[in-house]
Design a protein around this motif. Structure first.
Motif, PDB file in Angstrom:
ATOM      1  N   GLN A  97       0.835  -1.195   0.000  1.00 29.75           N
ATOM      2  CA  GLN A  97       0.000   0.000   0.000  1.00 29.75           C
ATOM      3  C   GLN A  97       0.876   1.253   0.000  1.00 29.75           C
ATOM      4  OE1 GLN A  97      -2.423   1.728   3.297  1.00 29.75           O
ATOM      5  NE2 GLN A  97      -4.161   1.277   1.950  1.00 29.75           N
ATOM      6  N   LEU A  98       0.587   2.140  -0.948  1.00 28.82           N
ATOM      7  CA  LEU A  98       1.343   3.377  -1.113  1.00 28.82           C
ATOM      8  C   LEU A  98       0.517   4.585  -0.687  1.00 28.82           C
ATOM      9  CD1 LEU A  98       2.910   2.755  -4.651  1.00 28.82           C
ATOM     10  CD2 LEU A  98       4.063   2.556  -2.428  1.00 28.82           C
ATOM     11  N   GLY A  99       1.210   5.593  -0.169  1.00 34.14           N
ATOM     12  CA  GLY A  99       0.610   6.879   0.105  1.00 34.14           C
ATOM     13  C   GLY A  99       1.359   7.950  -0.664  1.00 34.14           C
ATOM     14  N   GLY A 100       0.643   8.733  -1.440  1.00 35.13           N
ATOM     15  CA  GLY A 100       1.276   9.790  -2.220  1.00 35.13           C
ATOM     16  C   GLY A 100       0.283  10.413  -3.176  1.00 35.13           C
ATOM     17  N   ASP A 101       0.693  11.534  -3.783  1.00 37.98           N
ATOM     18  CA  ASP A 101      -0.225  12.215  -4.711  1.00 37.98           C
ATOM     19  C   ASP A 101       0.448  12.612  -6.018  1.00 37.98           C
ATOM     20  OD1 ASP A 101       1.416  14.277  -3.742  1.00 37.98           O
ATOM     21  OD2 ASP A 101      -0.193  15.763  -3.836  1.00 37.98           O
ATOM     22  N   ASP A 102       1.738  12.343  -6.138  1.00 40.02           N
ATOM     23  CA  ASP A 102       2.464  12.734  -7.349  1.00 40.02           C
ATOM     24  C   ASP A 102       2.522  11.547  -8.305  1.00 40.02           C
ATOM     25  OD1 ASP A 102       5.142  12.816  -8.976  1.00 40.02           O
ATOM     26  OD2 ASP A 102       4.750  14.894  -8.409  1.00 40.02           O
ATOM     27  N   PRO A 103       1.895  11.652  -9.485  1.00 39.92           N
ATOM     28  CA  PRO A 103       1.865  10.514 -10.406  1.00 39.92           C
ATOM     29  C   PRO A 103       3.253   9.998 -10.784  1.00 39.92           C
ATOM     30  CG  PRO A 103       0.236  12.144 -11.059  1.00 39.92           C
ATOM     31  CD  PRO A 103       1.057  12.775  -9.976  1.00 39.92           C
ATOM     32  N   ILE A 104       4.215  10.889 -10.944  1.00 40.43           N
ATOM     33  CA  ILE A 104       5.566  10.448 -11.319  1.00 40.43           C
ATOM     34  C   ILE A 104       6.184   9.619 -10.201  1.00 40.43           C
ATOM     35  CG2 ILE A 104       7.900  11.231 -11.876  1.00 40.43           C
ATOM     36  CD1 ILE A 104       6.634  13.652 -13.262  1.00 40.43           C
ATOM     37  N   GLN A 105       6.040  10.105  -8.956  1.00 37.51           N
ATOM     38  CA  GLN A 105       6.591   9.365  -7.825  1.00 37.51           C
ATOM     39  C   GLN A 105       5.832   8.066  -7.587  1.00 37.51           C
ATOM     40  OE1 GLN A 105       6.608  12.027  -4.473  1.00 37.51           O
ATOM     41  NE2 GLN A 105       8.343  13.234  -5.258  1.00 37.51           N
ATOM     42  N   LEU A 106       4.526   8.092  -7.765  1.00 34.93           N
ATOM     43  CA  LEU A 106       3.744   6.870  -7.611  1.00 34.93           C
ATOM     44  C   LEU A 106       4.165   5.825  -8.639  1.00 34.93           C
ATOM     45  CD1 LEU A 106       0.208   8.364  -6.889  1.00 34.93           C
ATOM     46  CD2 LEU A 106       1.533   6.911  -5.341  1.00 34.93           C
ATOM     47  N   ALA A 107       4.396   6.245  -9.860  1.00 33.37           N
ATOM     48  CA  ALA A 107       4.846   5.312 -10.898  1.00 33.37           C
ATOM     49  C   ALA A 107       6.209   4.730 -10.560  1.00 33.37           C
ATOM     50  CB  ALA A 107       4.886   6.021 -12.254  1.00 33.37           C
ATOM     51  N   GLU A 108       7.115   5.577 -10.056  1.00 31.66           N
ATOM     52  CA  GLU A 108       8.445   5.094  -9.675  1.00 31.66           C
ATOM     53  C   GLU A 108       8.348   4.061  -8.559  1.00 31.66           C
ATOM     54  OE1 GLU A 108      12.685   6.822  -7.844  1.00 31.66           O
ATOM     55  OE2 GLU A 108      11.108   8.215  -8.504  1.00 31.66           O
ATOM     56  N   CYS A 109       7.524   4.342  -7.557  1.00 33.65           N
ATOM     57  CA  CYS A 109       7.382   3.420  -6.434  1.00 33.65           C
ATOM     58  C   CYS A 109       6.628   2.154  -6.835  1.00 33.65           C
ATOM     59  CB  CYS A 109       6.697   4.121  -5.266  1.00 33.65           C
ATOM     60  SG  CYS A 109       7.711   5.416  -4.518  1.00 33.65           S
ATOM     61  N   ALA A 110       5.696   2.289  -7.756  1.00 35.18           N
ATOM     62  CA  ALA A 110       5.001   1.112  -8.272  1.00 35.18           C
ATOM     63  C   ALA A 110       5.992   0.163  -8.934  1.00 35.18           C
ATOM     64  CB  ALA A 110       3.917   1.529  -9.255  1.00 35.18           C
ATOM     65  N   LYS A 111       6.897   0.718  -9.725  1.00 31.58           N
ATOM     66  CA  LYS A 111       7.915  -0.105 -10.393  1.00 31.58           C
ATOM     67  C   LYS A 111       8.824  -0.773  -9.372  1.00 31.58           C
ATOM     68  CE  LYS A 111      10.156  -1.396 -14.177  1.00 31.58           C
ATOM     69  NZ  LYS A 111      11.324  -2.097 -13.606  1.00 31.58           N
ATOM     70  N   ILE A 112       9.202  -0.024  -8.352  1.00 32.05           N
ATOM     71  CA  ILE A 112      10.041  -0.593  -7.297  1.00 32.05           C
ATOM     72  C   ILE A 112       9.307  -1.739  -6.608  1.00 32.05           C
ATOM     73  CG2 ILE A 112      11.116  -0.121  -5.047  1.00 32.05           C
ATOM     74  CD1 ILE A 112      11.616   2.760  -6.117  1.00 32.05           C
ATOM     75  N   ALA A 158      -6.906   9.599 -10.364  1.00 34.83           N
ATOM     76  CA  ALA A 158      -6.928   8.891 -11.646  1.00 34.83           C
ATOM     77  C   ALA A 158      -5.588   9.003 -12.360  1.00 34.83           C
ATOM     78  CB  ALA A 158      -8.045   9.437 -12.528  1.00 34.83           C
ATOM     79  N   ALA A 159      -4.980  10.193 -12.304  1.00 28.60           N
ATOM     80  CA  ALA A 159      -3.672  10.372 -12.941  1.00 28.60           C
ATOM     81  C   ALA A 159      -2.622   9.493 -12.274  1.00 28.60           C
ATOM     82  CB  ALA A 159      -3.259  11.843 -12.867  1.00 28.60           C
ATOM     83  N   GLY A 160      -2.695   9.374 -10.944  1.00 28.18           N
ATOM     84  CA  GLY A 160      -1.760   8.516 -10.236  1.00 28.18           C
ATOM     85  C   GLY A 160      -1.950   7.057 -10.576  1.00 28.18           C
ATOM     86  N   VAL A 161      -3.199   6.624 -10.609  1.00 31.38           N
ATOM     87  CA  VAL A 161      -3.505   5.237 -10.959  1.00 31.38           C
ATOM     88  C   VAL A 161      -3.037   4.925 -12.373  1.00 31.38           C
ATOM     89  CG1 VAL A 161      -5.413   3.658 -11.489  1.00 31.38           C
ATOM     90  CG2 VAL A 161      -5.420   4.961  -9.343  1.00 31.38           C
ATOM     91  N   GLU A 162      -3.310   5.824 -13.299  1.00 31.72           N
ATOM     92  CA  GLU A 162      -2.910   5.602 -14.687  1.00 31.72           C
ATOM     93  C   GLU A 162      -1.389   5.499 -14.809  1.00 31.72           C
ATOM     94  OE1 GLU A 162      -3.909   7.386 -19.123  1.00 31.72           O
ATOM     95  OE2 GLU A 162      -4.156   8.677 -17.360  1.00 31.72           O
ATOM     96  N   ALA A 163      -0.684   6.361 -14.092  1.00 33.17           N
ATOM     97  CA  ALA A 163       0.783   6.328 -14.147  1.00 33.17           C
ATOM     98  C   ALA A 163       1.320   5.028 -13.559  1.00 33.17           C
ATOM     99  CB  ALA A 163       1.350   7.526 -13.392  1.00 33.17           C
ATOM    100  N   MET A 164       0.735   4.578 -12.464  1.00 28.44           N
ATOM    101  CA  MET A 164       1.166   3.331 -11.848  1.00 28.44           C
ATOM    102  C   MET A 164       0.926   2.147 -12.771  1.00 28.44           C
ATOM    103  SD  MET A 164      -0.340   4.125  -8.023  1.00 28.44           S
ATOM    104  CE  MET A 164       0.038   2.540  -7.275  1.00 28.44           C
ATOM    105  N   GLN A 165      -0.239   2.125 -13.404  1.00 25.73           N
ATOM    106  CA  GLN A 165      -0.560   1.003 -14.274  1.00 25.73           C
ATOM    107  C   GLN A 165       0.345   0.946 -15.503  1.00 25.73           C
ATOM    108  OE1 GLN A 165      -4.859   1.370 -14.885  1.00 25.73           O
ATOM    109  NE2 GLN A 165      -5.160  -0.247 -13.377  1.00 25.73           N
ATOM    110  N   LYS A 166       0.735   2.103 -15.979  1.00 28.06           N
ATOM    111  CA  LYS A 166       1.635   2.121 -17.131  1.00 28.06           C
ATOM    112  C   LYS A 166       3.034   1.634 -16.763  1.00 28.06           C
ATOM    113  CE  LYS A 166      -0.611   5.775 -19.850  1.00 28.06           C
ATOM    114  NZ  LYS A 166      -0.489   7.168 -20.376  1.00 28.06           N
ATOM    115  N   ALA A 167       3.373   1.739 -15.469  1.00 27.24           N
ATOM    116  CA  ALA A 167       4.725   1.390 -15.022  1.00 27.24           C
ATOM    117  C   ALA A 167       4.891  -0.083 -14.692  1.00 27.24           C
ATOM    118  CB  ALA A 167       5.092   2.236 -13.802  1.00 27.24           C
ATOM    119  N   VAL A 168       3.767  -0.792 -14.436  1.00 29.41           N
ATOM    120  CA  VAL A 168       3.866  -2.169 -13.957  1.00 29.41           C
ATOM    121  C   VAL A 168       2.849  -3.061 -14.659  1.00 29.41           C
ATOM    122  CG1 VAL A 168       4.659  -1.400 -11.686  1.00 29.41           C
ATOM    123  CG2 VAL A 168       2.214  -1.797 -12.061  1.00 29.41           C
TER     124      VAL A 168
END
Length: 330
Positions: free
Chosen positions: A73-88, A125-135
């Motif tokens: 479970q992640l906490g954050g609001d920045d799509p770029i950072q969420l995508a980076e952490c999703a990949k990690i 939605a932007a965060g979710v979309e960024a995360m899904q594109k990363a993983v």
């Protein structure tokens, strides 16, 4: 969606889960719960994107293989950072990722994540979309039925519709709205009232979405009742305060032909794990604190808790301490 992705989605589309809880659902608690149920979906504590990007990732993210299926479970609001952490998180081996849109604490609000993001569905939605594109593992969202005065059913529908539009199909919903001002997070666990019917209605109106209900579920029988109306039930504090209520779920929820371990057998199963961590300079009480409620509502529970509370914090405490506590149970 190919068959491999469908299989991955099925892991998080699980009928029963234990809620992510700060200072509770750490790796030691999760390993302990795996001695009770092998199939229940488990979550990490919420970990912020800033902590993962700048902190000790091994300390934050490492887990034992036995803990799976397991969602970060992640906490954050920045799509770029969420995508980076999703990949990690995906590279670390987690089965899924969950975005916290439910926590009402002041610290979380100051970081502009958690429940306050319910009023910013486009950003979620932007965060979710960024995360899904990363993983290529599932991304899910845990949220409230509402926040402050934005608490109409229509407000929740608007939030879900926008986030679903970004590709999220799995929503875990705490059926009590969040108050960001005037109530502490502890008080917000009990007031305002739970509104289960809103979650049931959401599933009725969006039958194609996987809807999980959370909030105030005290036992497995209550979870089964909810499963008549939604896809899944998430249990929080009861899973920590009375962990043995999960002893029969692999059989009763998942249909496995298994015999639950007794409480005494669970303690014995934890001994090699405790020895492993004591040999790596982990203090016993960081593990044993999660085991205090194993004998809840049983004869001997006071003696068990008293012995562990008095001795597990002492220098040199190890698995012998746990065996001695078990002897106190009788």
């Amino acid at each position: 969606m190919n068959s491999n992705n469908l299989n991955k989605q099925a892991i998080v589309n699980n009928p029963l889960s234990i809620a992510p809880m700060m200072d509770r659902t750490d790796r030691h608690y999760r390993y302990f719960m795996r001695q009770i149920s092998r199939r229940t979906l488990l979550y990490t504590e919420m970990i912020t994107t800033q902590a993962i990007i700048h902190g000790d990732r091994h300390k934050l993210l490492d887990f034992s293989p036995e803990e799976k299926p397991l969602v970060l479970q992640l906490g954050g609001d920045d799509p770029i950072q969420l995508a980076e952490c999703a990949k990690i998180g995906a590279d670390w081996g987690y089965d899924g990722l969950n975005l916290n849109i439910g926590c009402p604490s002041p610290r979380v609000q100051n970081g502009n994540f958690g429940a306050c993001l319910m009023t910013q569905p486009e950003l979620v939605a932007a965060g979710v979309e960024a995360m899904q594109k990363a993983v290529d593992i599932p991304v899910t969202v845990k949220h409230r039925i509402g926040v402050d005065e934005c608490d109409r059913y229509e407000d929740m529908v608007n939030f879900v519709r926008i986030v679903w539009g970004a590709g999220c199909t799995n929503f875990s919903i705490h059926a009590r709205k969040a108050w960001l001002q005037g109530l502490s997070p502890k008080e917000n666990r009990h007031v305002p009232p739970l509104r289960y019917e809103d979650v049931y209605r959401l599933k009725h109106d969006f039958p194609h979405l996987f809807i999980e209900i959370n909030g105030g579920i005290a036992n497995i029988e209550q979870a089964k009742t909810h499963l008549q109306f939604v896809d899944a039930a998430m249990i929080g504090r009861a899973a920590y305060d009375r962990p043995y209520i999960f002893a029969t779920v692999d059989r009763d929820i998942y249909g496995e032909d298994t015999t639950p371990l007794t409480r005494q057998q669970i303690v014995k199963a934890m001994i090699p794990y405790i020895d492993y961590w004591i040999n790596r300079e982990t203090r016993l009480n960081s593990i044993s604190r999660h085991m205090l409620q194993l004998f809840a509502e049983q004869p001997g529970t006071k003696a068990w808790k008293r012995y562990i509370s008095q001795h597990a914090c002492l220098p040199g405490a190890d698995s012998l301490t746990i065996n001695a506590a078990l002897a106190e149970v009788g």
